[in-house]
Write a protein that holds these residues in place. Structure first.
Motif, PDB file in Angstrom:
ATOM      1  N   PHE A 115       0.850  -1.189   0.000  1.00  9.41           N
ATOM      2  CA  PHE A 115       0.000   0.000   0.000  1.00  9.41           C
ATOM      3  C   PHE A 115       0.887   1.241   0.000  1.00  9.41           C
ATOM      4  O   PHE A 115       1.977   1.233   0.586  1.00  9.41           O
ATOM      5  CB  PHE A 115      -0.891   0.033   1.252  1.00  9.41           C
ATOM      6  CG  PHE A 115      -2.124  -0.814   1.165  1.00  9.41           C
ATOM      7  CD1 PHE A 115      -3.355  -0.243   0.855  1.00  9.41           C
ATOM      8  CD2 PHE A 115      -2.060  -2.177   1.381  1.00  9.41           C
ATOM      9  CE1 PHE A 115      -4.500  -1.020   0.770  1.00  9.41           C
ATOM     10  CE2 PHE A 115      -3.202  -2.965   1.299  1.00  9.41           C
ATOM     11  CZ  PHE A 115      -4.422  -2.387   0.995  1.00  9.41           C
ATOM     12  N   PRO A 116       0.419   2.328  -0.618  1.00  4.97           N
ATOM     13  CA  PRO A 116       1.230   3.556  -0.600  1.00  4.97           C
ATOM     14  C   PRO A 116       1.347   4.166   0.783  1.00  4.97           C
ATOM     15  O   PRO A 116       2.338   4.847   1.066  1.00  4.97           O
ATOM     16  CB  PRO A 116       0.495   4.487  -1.572  1.00  4.97           C
ATOM     17  CG  PRO A 116      -0.886   3.939  -1.685  1.00  4.97           C
ATOM     18  CD  PRO A 116      -0.775   2.466  -1.473  1.00  4.97           C
ATOM     19  N   THR A 117       0.353   3.956   1.667  1.00  7.64           N
ATOM     20  CA  THR A 117       0.414   4.508   3.024  1.00  7.64           C
ATOM     21  C   THR A 117      -0.164   3.508   4.023  1.00  7.64           C
ATOM     22  O   THR A 117      -1.031   2.693   3.694  1.00  7.64           O
ATOM     23  CB  THR A 117      -0.380   5.825   3.164  1.00  7.64           C
ATOM     24  OG1 THR A 117      -1.782   5.538   3.113  1.00  7.64           O
ATOM     25  CG2 THR A 117      -0.012   6.827   2.089  1.00  7.64           C
ATOM     26  N   GLY A 118       0.304   3.630   5.259  1.00  4.57           N
ATOM     27  CA  GLY A 118      -0.243   2.816   6.329  1.00  4.57           C
ATOM     28  C   GLY A 118      -1.655   3.221   6.693  1.00  4.57           C
ATOM     29  O   GLY A 118      -2.473   2.378   7.092  1.00  4.57           O
ATOM     30  N   THR A 119      -1.964   4.503   6.574  1.00  3.52           N
ATOM     31  CA  THR A 119      -3.324   4.971   6.852  1.00  3.52           C
ATOM     32  C   THR A 119      -4.324   4.239   5.966  1.00  3.52           C
ATOM     33  O   THR A 119      -5.370   3.770   6.432  1.00  3.52           O
ATOM     34  CB  THR A 119      -3.421   6.486   6.619  1.00  3.52           C
ATOM     35  OG1 THR A 119      -2.521   7.155   7.517  1.00  3.52           O
ATOM     36  CG2 THR A 119      -4.827   6.998   6.869  1.00  3.52           C
ATOM     37  N   MET A 120      -4.010   4.116   4.689  1.00  2.00           N
ATOM     38  CA  MET A 120      -4.891   3.407   3.767  1.00  2.00           C
ATOM     39  C   MET A 120      -4.925   1.915   4.086  1.00  2.00           C
ATOM     40  O   MET A 120      -5.999   1.290   4.101  1.00  2.00           O
ATOM     41  CB  MET A 120      -4.433   3.620   2.321  1.00  2.00           C
ATOM     42  CG  MET A 120      -5.344   2.979   1.288  1.00  2.00           C
ATOM     43  SD  MET A 120      -4.649   3.069  -0.399  1.00  2.00           S
ATOM     44  CE  MET A 120      -4.657   4.838  -0.662  1.00  2.00           C
ATOM     45  N   ALA A 121      -3.772   1.335   4.346  1.00  2.00           N
ATOM     46  CA  ALA A 121      -3.703  -0.106   4.606  1.00  2.00           C
ATOM     47  C   ALA A 121      -4.573  -0.507   5.787  1.00  2.00           C
ATOM     48  O   ALA A 121      -5.311  -1.502   5.731  1.00  2.00           O
ATOM     49  CB  ALA A 121      -2.253  -0.521   4.849  1.00  2.00           C
ATOM     50  N   GLN A 122      -4.532   0.273   6.852  1.00  2.00           N
ATOM     51  CA  GLN A 122      -5.277  -0.110   8.043  1.00  2.00           C
ATOM     52  C   GLN A 122      -6.772   0.151   7.896  1.00  2.00           C
ATOM     53  O   GLN A 122      -7.596  -0.626   8.389  1.00  2.00           O
ATOM     54  CB  GLN A 122      -4.709   0.612   9.262  1.00  2.00           C
ATOM     55  CG  GLN A 122      -3.248   0.258   9.491  1.00  2.00           C
ATOM     56  CD  GLN A 122      -2.835   0.354  10.929  1.00  2.00           C
ATOM     57  OE1 GLN A 122      -2.702  -0.653  11.595  1.00  2.00           O
ATOM     58  NE2 GLN A 122      -2.622   1.558  11.417  1.00  2.00           N
ATOM     59  N   GLN A 123      -7.128   1.226   7.222  1.00  2.00           N
ATOM     60  CA  GLN A 123      -8.546   1.436   6.955  1.00  2.00           C
ATOM     61  C   GLN A 123      -9.124   0.276   6.153  1.00  2.00           C
ATOM     62  O   GLN A 123     -10.220  -0.225   6.451  1.00  2.00           O
ATOM     63  CB  GLN A 123      -8.756   2.739   6.183  1.00  2.00           C
ATOM     64  CG  GLN A 123      -8.627   3.995   7.019  1.00  2.00           C
ATOM     65  CD  GLN A 123      -9.107   5.193   6.234  1.00  2.00           C
ATOM     66  OE1 GLN A 123     -10.256   5.253   5.822  1.00  2.00           O
ATOM     67  NE2 GLN A 123      -8.227   6.150   6.026  1.00  2.00           N
ATOM     68  N   VAL A 124      -8.392  -0.137   5.136  1.00  2.00           N
ATOM     69  CA  VAL A 124      -8.863  -1.236   4.295  1.00  2.00           C
ATOM     70  C   VAL A 124      -8.953  -2.524   5.098  1.00  2.00           C
ATOM     71  O   VAL A 124      -9.953  -3.257   5.026  1.00  2.00           O
ATOM     72  CB  VAL A 124      -7.937  -1.399   3.075  1.00  2.00           C
ATOM     73  CG1 VAL A 124      -8.195  -2.732   2.375  1.00  2.00           C
ATOM     74  CG2 VAL A 124      -8.138  -0.246   2.089  1.00  2.00           C
ATOM     75  N   ALA A 125      -7.918  -2.820   5.882  1.00  2.00           N
ATOM     76  CA  ALA A 125      -7.924  -4.060   6.662  1.00  2.00           C
ATOM     77  C   ALA A 125      -9.125  -4.121   7.586  1.00  2.00           C
ATOM     78  O   ALA A 125      -9.850  -5.128   7.626  1.00  2.00           O
ATOM     79  CB  ALA A 125      -6.632  -4.166   7.468  1.00  2.00           C
ATOM     80  N   VAL A 174      -6.274 -10.630   1.958  1.00  2.00           N
ATOM     81  CA  VAL A 174      -5.356  -9.804   1.172  1.00  2.00           C
ATOM     82  C   VAL A 174      -5.920  -9.552  -0.224  1.00  2.00           C
ATOM     83  O   VAL A 174      -5.824  -8.433  -0.761  1.00  2.00           O
ATOM     84  CB  VAL A 174      -3.968 -10.459   1.110  1.00  2.00           C
ATOM     85  CG1 VAL A 174      -3.071  -9.750   0.090  1.00  2.00           C
ATOM     86  CG2 VAL A 174      -3.306 -10.441   2.492  1.00  2.00           C
ATOM     87  N   GLU A 175      -6.530 -10.554  -0.824  1.00  2.00           N
ATOM     88  CA  GLU A 175      -7.119 -10.354  -2.150  1.00  2.00           C
ATOM     89  C   GLU A 175      -8.270  -9.348  -2.083  1.00  2.00           C
ATOM     90  O   GLU A 175      -8.413  -8.487  -2.963  1.00  2.00           O
ATOM     91  CB  GLU A 175      -7.602 -11.692  -2.713  1.00  2.00           C
ATOM     92  CG  GLU A 175      -6.473 -12.640  -3.092  1.00  2.00           C
ATOM     93  CD  GLU A 175      -5.488 -12.021  -4.061  1.00  2.00           C
ATOM     94  OE1 GLU A 175      -5.937 -11.398  -5.041  1.00  2.00           O
ATOM     95  OE2 GLU A 175      -4.271 -12.143  -3.832  1.00  2.00           O
ATOM     96  N   GLU A 176      -9.095  -9.450  -1.041  1.00  2.00           N
ATOM     97  CA  GLU A 176     -10.161  -8.462  -0.870  1.00  2.00           C
ATOM     98  C   GLU A 176      -9.570  -7.077  -0.637  1.00  2.00           C
ATOM     99  O   GLU A 176     -10.071  -6.067  -1.163  1.00  2.00           O
ATOM    100  CB  GLU A 176     -11.057  -8.865   0.298  1.00  2.00           C
ATOM    101  CG  GLU A 176     -12.232  -7.909   0.512  1.00  2.00           C
ATOM    102  CD  GLU A 176     -13.051  -8.254   1.740  1.00  2.00           C
ATOM    103  OE1 GLU A 176     -14.004  -7.492   2.032  1.00  2.00           O
ATOM    104  OE2 GLU A 176     -12.760  -9.264   2.409  1.00  2.00           O
ATOM    105  N   HIS A 209      -7.627  -0.518  -4.699  1.00  2.00           N
ATOM    106  CA  HIS A 209      -7.944   0.133  -5.961  1.00  2.00           C
ATOM    107  C   HIS A 209      -9.022   1.199  -5.746  1.00  2.00           C
ATOM    108  O   HIS A 209      -8.911   2.336  -6.225  1.00  2.00           O
ATOM    109  CB  HIS A 209      -8.419  -0.919  -6.968  1.00  2.00           C
ATOM    110  CG  HIS A 209      -8.443  -0.431  -8.375  1.00  2.00           C
ATOM    111  ND1 HIS A 209      -8.743  -1.237  -9.450  1.00  2.00           N
ATOM    112  CD2 HIS A 209      -8.212   0.808  -8.911  1.00  2.00           C
ATOM    113  CE1 HIS A 209      -8.687  -0.542 -10.564  1.00  2.00           C
ATOM    114  NE2 HIS A 209      -8.377   0.708 -10.273  1.00  2.00           N
ATOM    115  N   ARG A 210     -10.061   0.845  -5.008  1.00  2.00           N
ATOM    116  CA  ARG A 210     -11.163   1.786  -4.765  1.00  2.00           C
ATOM    117  C   ARG A 210     -10.710   3.011  -3.973  1.00  2.00           C
ATOM    118  O   ARG A 210     -11.240   4.108  -4.161  1.00  2.00           O
ATOM    119  CB  ARG A 210     -12.291   1.072  -4.012  1.00  2.00           C
ATOM    120  CG  ARG A 210     -12.962  -0.046  -4.799  1.00  2.00           C
ATOM    121  CD  ARG A 210     -14.050  -0.717  -3.994  1.00  2.00           C
ATOM    122  NE  ARG A 210     -14.684  -1.782  -4.763  1.00  2.00           N
ATOM    123  CZ  ARG A 210     -14.739  -3.053  -4.358  1.00  2.00           C
ATOM    124  NH1 ARG A 210     -14.217  -3.414  -3.201  1.00  2.00           N
ATOM    125  NH2 ARG A 210     -15.338  -3.955  -5.119  1.00  2.00           N
TER     126      ARG A 210
END
Length: 390
Positions: free
Chosen positions: A92-102, A248-250, A256-257
């Motif tokens: 992910f480009p940022t951790g903020t995005m990664a954790q929100q998605v997770a 991870v696939e989800e 992308h979204r």
């Protein structure tokens, strides 16, 4: 940090003074002969680009550049999954995005959008309520104590939650960690409540020395783990989310979204591979020497006659820790900069903050440059610094 921002519109002169001091501190850092850490925060573009000079040793540079997450990005993802012992990982480009998605993905699976976390956790303090505003999540705050929550606090919490998020280490409380036994008890308590466990492991790389366990054993406690590539590893940026392959696939679909499907990311990814190759093996040495530096700081302030000081934690859990002094923030900030300008030794490279009247706190990190310092040299630098205080 109070020293750096200069946003107090009621006192424009003070704000301007702090802005000038920040520029002086940056210049002093670049010219200093001795520092405890050389990090990316105050580095020049030339210094940062030098990280990629030997990139050919990390990846075949005759391969095609990545496109929308393939190629070298997939190599990094596989490397992270291997280190953490998970089925898969996503860049992910940022951790903020990664954790929100997770946590959004977990909310869909548990049917509960509530995330339990510490009030000093990064999403609560530094992300402008992104969980709530962007991802439709709801947070509930666990213990207000400056430590990770206990198993009893998890079991006794008065309302249900779908996910427990643990920041390891908890940076804003002083880079603190629980013991291994405490951590396993907390995870067990969350599972008893049918909650999933997510590790905010931005600095998880630094925790192996404290826990006495390899990375994959630490990560195995959680259902998902986020790690950073610029914290600890000194990369250009970026993060990874690791966990079960289906999650991870989800997460990649949501990446992308959320706008994280970046066209090409090879400079950042190569810098992450460099960090895994060069910095990761050295982190235990940094942690061990940080304990030497912390003890020398504590003894140095006492010997210099400072009426009260605090090194927190007393024995650092990672290579980063806090120093508290009974002085006005601007006073110690000025003394720090003058010491560097006049002696070439920058003992306190990070900003100072004011947690209360007559108090100042800063963060210390000990990296490769700090390994050269003996305890006596730290003590001498402390004495010189204190001599510059009123």
């Amino acid at each position: 940090m109070a020293e750096t921002v200069g946003q107090d519109s009621r006192e424009p002169a003070v704000a301007e003074l702090r802005k000038r001091r920040f520029e002086r501190r940056k210049a002093a850092y670049r010219s200093a002969r001795r520092v405890l850490a050389r990090s990316s925060v105050l580095g020049t573009l030339r210094e940062r680009l030098a990280l990629l000079e030997a990139a050919g040793e990390l990846y075949d540079l005759d391969e095609s550049a990545d496109l929308y997450g393939n190629g070298v990005v997939e190599v990094l993802e596989a490397r992270v999954a291997g280190l953490l012992g998970t089925e898969a990982a996503a860049f992910f480009p940022t951790g903020t995005m990664a954790q929100q998605v997770a946590l959004r993905c977990w909310a869909g699976r548990t049917g509960d959008p509530t995330v339990a976390l510490h009030p000093r956790a990064h999403p609560e303090v530094h992300e402008r309520d992104a969980f709530q505003q962007v991802s439709g999540l709801r947070t509930v705050r666990l213990s207000d104590e400056p430590r990770l929550p206990t198993a009893a606090e998890i079991r006794d919490f008065e309302e249900p939650f779908g996910a427990l998020m643990l920041e390891l280490p908890l940076r804003d409380a002083g880079f603190v960690l629980p013991s291994w036994e405490e951590l396993t008890e907390v995870v067990d308590a969350a599972r008893e409540r049918d909650a999933v466990v997510h590790f905010d492991g931005a600095r998880l790389w630094e925790t192996t020395e404290h826990f006495g366990r390899p990375l994959h054993e630490i990560a195995a406690l959680a259902d998902s783990v986020y790690v950073s590539f610029y914290k600890s590893l000194d990369g250009f940026g970026g993060a990874a989310l690791a966990g079960p392959r289906t999650l991870v696939e989800e997460a990649k679909a949501w990446r992308h979204r959320y706008g994280g499907q970046v066209f090409q990311q090879f400079p950042t990814v190569l810098s992450a591979l460099a960090g895994l190759e060069r910095e990761l093996p050295r982190l235990p040495d940094y942690v061990r020497h940080a304990r030497v530096v912390a003890a020398a700081l504590r003894e140095g302030f006492a010997a210099a006659g400072v009426p009260w000081s605090r090194v927190h934690p007393e024995e650092p859990h990672t290579y980063e820790f806090q120093v508290w002094l009974p002085y006005d923030c601007d006073v110690v900030a000025e003394a720090s900069v003058r010491q560097a300008e006049e002696t070439g030794t920058l003992l306190f490279a990070r900003p100072w903050d004011a947690p209360g009247p007559g108090l100042a706190v800063t963060e210390i990190d000990v990296r490769a440059a700090g390994l050269e310092w003996t305890a006596d040299e730290v003590g001498a630098a402390v004495a010189d610094f204190v001599a510059r205080l009123p």
